[in-house]
Design a protein around this motif. Structure first.
Motif, short mmCIF file in Angstrom:
data_model
loop_
_atom_site.label_atom_id
_atom_site.label_comp_id
_atom_site.label_asym_id
_atom_site.label_seq_id
_atom_site.Cartn_x
_atom_site.Cartn_y
_atom_site.Cartn_z
N ASP A 294 -26.85 -17.28 -52.92
CA ASP A 294 -25.76 -16.54 -53.58
C ASP A 294 -25.44 -15.24 -52.84
OD1 ASP A 294 -25.28 -18.37 -55.62
OD2 ASP A 294 -26.87 -17.53 -56.88
N SER A 295 -25.52 -15.28 -51.52
CA SER A 295 -25.22 -14.09 -50.71
C SER A 295 -23.86 -14.24 -50.05
CB SER A 295 -26.31 -13.88 -49.65
OG SER A 295 -26.39 -15.00 -48.79
N PHE A 296 -23.29 -13.10 -49.64
CA PHE A 296 -21.96 -13.07 -49.06
C PHE A 296 -21.96 -12.10 -47.89
CE2 PHE A 296 -18.37 -10.07 -49.09
CZ PHE A 296 -17.39 -10.88 -48.55
N THR A 297 -21.37 -12.51 -46.76
CA THR A 297 -21.25 -11.65 -45.60
C THR A 297 -19.89 -11.85 -44.96
OG1 THR A 297 -22.23 -13.34 -44.15
CG2 THR A 297 -23.72 -11.67 -45.07
N THR A 298 -19.37 -10.78 -44.34
CA THR A 298 -18.17 -10.88 -43.52
C THR A 298 -18.62 -11.10 -42.08
OG1 THR A 298 -16.85 -9.49 -44.98
CG2 THR A 298 -16.09 -9.72 -42.71
N LEU A 299 -18.25 -12.24 -41.51
CA LEU A 299 -18.74 -12.62 -40.19
C LEU A 299 -17.94 -11.96 -39.08
CD1 LEU A 299 -20.69 -14.41 -38.53
CD2 LEU A 299 -18.96 -16.22 -38.66
N VAL A 300 -16.62 -12.04 -39.16
CA VAL A 300 -15.76 -11.52 -38.09
C VAL A 300 -14.38 -11.25 -38.68
CG1 VAL A 300 -14.99 -13.83 -37.38
CG2 VAL A 300 -14.98 -11.98 -35.71
N ASP A 301 -13.64 -10.32 -38.06
CA ASP A 301 -12.32 -9.94 -38.56
C ASP A 301 -11.26 -10.28 -37.52
OD1 ASP A 301 -10.36 -8.95 -40.22
OD2 ASP A 301 -11.41 -7.07 -40.62
N SER A 302 -10.00 -10.07 -37.89
CA SER A 302 -8.85 -10.28 -37.00
C SER A 302 -8.79 -11.71 -36.48
CB SER A 302 -8.89 -9.29 -35.83
OG SER A 302 -8.77 -7.96 -36.29
N THR A 303 -8.79 -12.65 -37.41
CA THR A 303 -8.74 -14.06 -37.04
C THR A 303 -7.55 -14.74 -37.71
OG1 THR A 303 -10.04 -14.97 -38.88
CG2 THR A 303 -11.26 -14.03 -37.03
N TRP A 304 -7.10 -15.81 -37.09
CA TRP A 304 -6.08 -16.68 -37.66
C TRP A 304 -6.71 -18.03 -37.97
CZ3 TRP A 304 -1.73 -14.48 -39.15
CH2 TRP A 304 -1.19 -13.41 -38.45
N PRO A 305 -6.37 -18.64 -39.12
CA PRO A 305 -6.88 -19.99 -39.39
C PRO A 305 -6.24 -21.01 -38.45
CG PRO A 305 -5.28 -19.32 -41.05
CD PRO A 305 -5.53 -18.12 -40.20
N PRO A 306 -6.90 -22.17 -38.26
CA PRO A 306 -8.08 -22.65 -38.97
C PRO A 306 -9.38 -22.21 -38.31
CG PRO A 306 -7.26 -24.38 -37.56
CD PRO A 306 -6.30 -23.23 -37.41
N CYS A 307 -10.50 -22.53 -38.97
CA CYS A 307 -11.81 -22.31 -38.38
C CYS A 307 -12.64 -23.57 -38.59
CB CYS A 307 -12.50 -21.08 -38.98
SG CYS A 307 -12.59 -21.06 -40.79
N PHE A 308 -13.67 -23.74 -37.74
CA PHE A 308 -14.46 -24.98 -37.73
C PHE A 308 -15.93 -24.65 -37.56
CE2 PHE A 308 -10.29 -25.60 -35.92
CZ PHE A 308 -9.80 -26.74 -36.57
N TRP A 309 -16.75 -25.19 -38.45
CA TRP A 309 -18.20 -25.01 -38.39
C TRP A 309 -18.78 -26.30 -37.82
CZ3 TRP A 309 -20.86 -21.62 -42.51
CH2 TRP A 309 -22.21 -21.40 -42.18
N VAL A 310 -19.37 -26.25 -36.63
CA VAL A 310 -19.90 -27.44 -35.99
C VAL A 310 -21.35 -27.21 -35.60
CG1 VAL A 310 -17.64 -28.10 -35.08
CG2 VAL A 310 -19.18 -26.74 -33.67
N GLY A 311 -22.04 -28.30 -35.32
CA GLY A 311 -23.45 -28.24 -34.96
C GLY A 311 -24.20 -29.38 -35.61
N GLU A 312 -25.39 -29.62 -35.14
CA GLU A 312 -26.16 -30.76 -35.60
C GLU A 312 -27.33 -30.32 -36.46
OE1 GLU A 312 -24.82 -33.37 -35.07
OE2 GLU A 312 -23.75 -33.30 -33.17
N THR A 313 -27.54 -31.05 -37.56
CA THR A 313 -28.80 -30.96 -38.30
C THR A 313 -29.61 -32.19 -37.97
OG1 THR A 313 -27.97 -32.13 -40.23
CG2 THR A 313 -27.63 -29.74 -40.17
N GLY A 314 -30.89 -32.18 -38.32
CA GLY A 314 -31.71 -33.35 -38.05
C GLY A 314 -31.16 -34.59 -38.71
#
Length: 372
Positions: A294-314
């Motif tokens: 239940d935590s919240f953080t601002t990762l980066v500013d001055s962005t335009w959508p879209p955004c994509f979260w990629v990477g592999e889990t096991g």
């Protein structure tokens, strides 16, 4: 650039003198330039192929490992990957808005839909990216139309009367076979609705006093869907596909307008991108909500959508490494109509006896194609 997805990254469009594509680790420890003078339109399921639109209006499909590059210069925008990573869809704006399919294999372009509303997202694909839904607006109603991307065939799923069209917003085709969209309720307040992709049954899911707006997503395997309730502060809520229940995620004060969501591979964190709405739209932040802590953080500013979260889990690697599909599927014949050859394609979850037989309209056997 040339790299593989051995860690989790969030790709985004960064505002500047010239727009550029960056990627940043979810904990903010690394932030690197990927492509200058361009914007990212889509990224493949494995994170290895990326669609860019450069400042000259040229679409590029780049394999981030081999650096193989395919380009298309025909005025298309908002390019998306489909069931085949060599086949994309995109918009064109000539006389109205048109939706096209393009194959990098044979350089063919096919019109899917014409006269679309520019303010409505008409690129919503099914989880297997074999089909898409678009909306044809009328004076006092709108048609929900399903298109088969491979064959190009379309069919009207449902006509919704009393409304000239969906609220200018986003939609999503969930794993539960429902299409989620925003429609006004009896008080003309935008609410979250869903319509079944097979039988067209329409259901209202929220009853908010303020506007309830769905956030766009290019992710196809979501377990939950985020939407925003725009009050004095922007509240974020989640809709759970399995339980059909909503839960409160968090809120952000200010005049931000959230537009896009992308989830971590394990579906435990969500990154929400948006813009600042202060009379004019200006680039906004990407915020990350952790649904476990239940935590919240601002990762980066001055962005335009879209955004994509990629990477592999096991877990994801084990699925991707399998040589067999996870569901049975028989695809439509393509092309259809045809002369003289067409292709029938099917997926099996395990080795099994396969029988494919052609019948005529009277039910008589014409030919057995395979029986072994």
């Amino acid at each position: 650039f040339g790299f593989s997805q051995t860690a989790e990254w969030i790709y985004y469009n960064k505002d500047g003198d010239t727009n550029s594509v960056y990627r940043i680790k979810p904990d903010g420890t690394e932030n690197e330039l990927i492509m200058d003078n361009a914007g990212i339109s889509d990224i493949s399921e494995d994170g290895l192929k990326i669609l860019f639109l450069d400042n000259n209006g040229i679409i590029s499909l780049i394999n981030s490992e081999s650096m193989d590059t395919l380009t298309l210069d025909n005025g298309g925008v908002n390019a998306r990957f489909t069931y085949d990573e060599n086949v994309i869809i995109y918009y064109k704006s000539m006389t109205g808005i048109q939706l096209y399919k393009y194959s990098f294999i044979d350089s063919s372009e096919t019109l899917i839909a014409d006269s679309l509303n520019i303010f409505i997202d008409n690129q919503i694909m099914s989880p297997d990216k074999q089909k898409l839904v678009f909306f044809q607006t009328n004076q006092d109603s709108f048609d929900v139309v399903i298109a088969d991307i491979q064959s190009g065939q379309t069919s009207t799923l449902e006509t919704v009367f009393g409304i000239s069209g969906p609220i200018p917003s986003h939609s999503y085709w969930g794993l539960d076979d429902y299409i989620y969209l925003n429609l006004p309720d009896s008080n003309y307040v935008p609410q979250l609705f869903r319509i079944h992709s097979s039988n067209g049954s329409l259901t209202q899911l929220t009853e908010e006093n303020e506007s309830c707006m769905l956030l766009a997503s290019n992710d196809t395997q979501l377990e939950k869907l985020a939407f925003a309730v725009n009050d004095t502060v922007t509240e974020y809520w989640l809709y759970d596909f399995e339980s059909n229940e909503t839960s409160y995620l968090g809120h952000i004060e200010g005049s931000g307008a959230p537009t896009h969501q992308t989830w971590s591979p394990d579906n435990s964190k969500i990154a929400i991108g948006g813009v600042w709405a202060t009379g004019i739209y200006t680039p906004g932040p990407i915020n990350i909500f952790d649904t476990v802590t239940d935590s919240f953080t601002t990762l980066v500013d001055s962005t335009w959508p879209p955004c994509f979260w990629v990477g592999e889990t096991g877990e994801q690697v084990s699925i991707i490494d399998e040589t067999l599909p996870i569901t049975y599927n028989l695809y439509n014949a393509y092309p259809n109509p045809f002369n003289p050859v067409t292709t029938l394609r099917y997926d099996l979850t395990e080795d099994a006896i396969v029988n494919i037989t052609i019948y005529d309209m009277m039910g008589r056997i014409v030919k057995t194609l395979i029986n072994n």
